[in-house]
Design a protein around this motif. Structure first.
Motif, PDB file in Angstrom:
ATOM      1  N   CYS A  23       1.380   6.870  -6.732  1.00 23.96           N
ATOM      2  CA  CYS A  23       0.293   7.812  -7.042  1.00 23.96           C
ATOM      3  C   CYS A  23       0.719   9.248  -6.760  1.00 23.96           C
ATOM      4  O   CYS A  23       0.419  10.155  -7.537  1.00 23.96           O
ATOM      5  CB  CYS A  23      -0.947   7.475  -6.236  1.00 23.96           C
ATOM      6  N   LYS A  24       1.424   9.445  -5.662  1.00 26.51           N
ATOM      7  CA  LYS A  24       1.883  10.786  -5.316  1.00 26.51           C
ATOM      8  C   LYS A  24       2.851  11.326  -6.367  1.00 26.51           C
ATOM      9  O   LYS A  24       2.765  12.485  -6.766  1.00 26.51           O
ATOM     10  CB  LYS A  24       2.560  10.751  -3.945  1.00 26.51           C
ATOM     11  N   LYS A  37       0.828  -1.209   0.000  1.00 25.28           N
ATOM     12  CA  LYS A  37       0.000   0.000   0.000  1.00 25.28           C
ATOM     13  C   LYS A  37       0.858   1.254   0.000  1.00 25.28           C
ATOM     14  O   LYS A  37       0.565   2.223  -0.693  1.00 25.28           O
ATOM     15  CB  LYS A  37      -0.943   0.013   1.206  1.00 25.28           C
ATOM     16  N   ALA A  38       1.952   1.234   0.763  1.00 25.05           N
ATOM     17  CA  ALA A  38       2.845   2.389   0.814  1.00 25.05           C
ATOM     18  C   ALA A  38       3.501   2.614  -0.546  1.00 25.05           C
ATOM     19  O   ALA A  38       3.646   3.758  -0.994  1.00 25.05           O
ATOM     20  CB  ALA A  38       3.908   2.189   1.895  1.00 25.05           C
ATOM     21  N   SER A  39       3.879   1.542  -1.221  1.00 21.90           N
ATOM     22  CA  SER A  39       4.474   1.665  -2.549  1.00 21.90           C
ATOM     23  C   SER A  39       3.472   2.237  -3.535  1.00 21.90           C
ATOM     24  O   SER A  39       3.803   3.081  -4.370  1.00 21.90           O
ATOM     25  CB  SER A  39       4.963   0.309  -3.046  1.00 21.90           C
ATOM     26  N   TYR A  40       2.221   1.780  -3.461  1.00 26.78           N
ATOM     27  CA  TYR A  40       1.163   2.268  -4.337  1.00 26.78           C
ATOM     28  C   TYR A  40       0.901   3.747  -4.072  1.00 26.78           C
ATOM     29  O   TYR A  40       0.778   4.540  -5.003  1.00 26.78           O
ATOM     30  CB  TYR A  40      -0.105   1.450  -4.109  1.00 26.78           C
ATOM     31  N   ASP A  41       0.818   4.124  -2.811  1.00 28.86           N
ATOM     32  CA  ASP A  41       0.602   5.524  -2.447  1.00 28.86           C
ATOM     33  C   ASP A  41       1.735   6.409  -2.957  1.00 28.86           C
ATOM     34  O   ASP A  41       1.498   7.505  -3.479  1.00 28.86           O
ATOM     35  CB  ASP A  41       0.460   5.678  -0.934  1.00 28.86           C
ATOM     36  N   ALA A  42       2.955   5.954  -2.823  1.00 25.68           N
ATOM     37  CA  ALA A  42       4.096   6.735  -3.284  1.00 25.68           C
ATOM     38  C   ALA A  42       4.069   6.898  -4.807  1.00 25.68           C
ATOM     39  O   ALA A  42       4.361   7.978  -5.323  1.00 25.68           O
ATOM     40  CB  ALA A  42       5.402   6.068  -2.849  1.00 25.68           C
TER      41      ALA A  42
END
Length: 56
Positions: free
Chosen positions: A24-25, A17-22
């Motif tokens: 997207c950011k 999830k953190a990788s996906y969020d990063a």
């Protein structure tokens, strides 16, 4: 033998999830991408002339 514990699974999911969020950011930090995302909802509301201001 791959026997993951509950904690290991939660850590892996949190990392994904953190990788996906990063990702997207980073994508949304590009102004041209953000402009394309914002222009279509504005066009649907009937505000004319916005697309010509963003993309001459």
């Amino acid at each position: 033998m791959n026997t993951d514990t509950t904690i290991a699974k939660k850590i892996r999911v949190a990392d994904e999830k953190a990788s996906y969020d990063a990702a997207c950011k980073r994508l949304l930090s590009e102004k041209i991408i953000l402009a394309w995302i914002m222009i279509y909802p504005i066009e649907e509301t009937g505000l004319n002339g916005v697309s010509s201001m963003v993309f001459p």
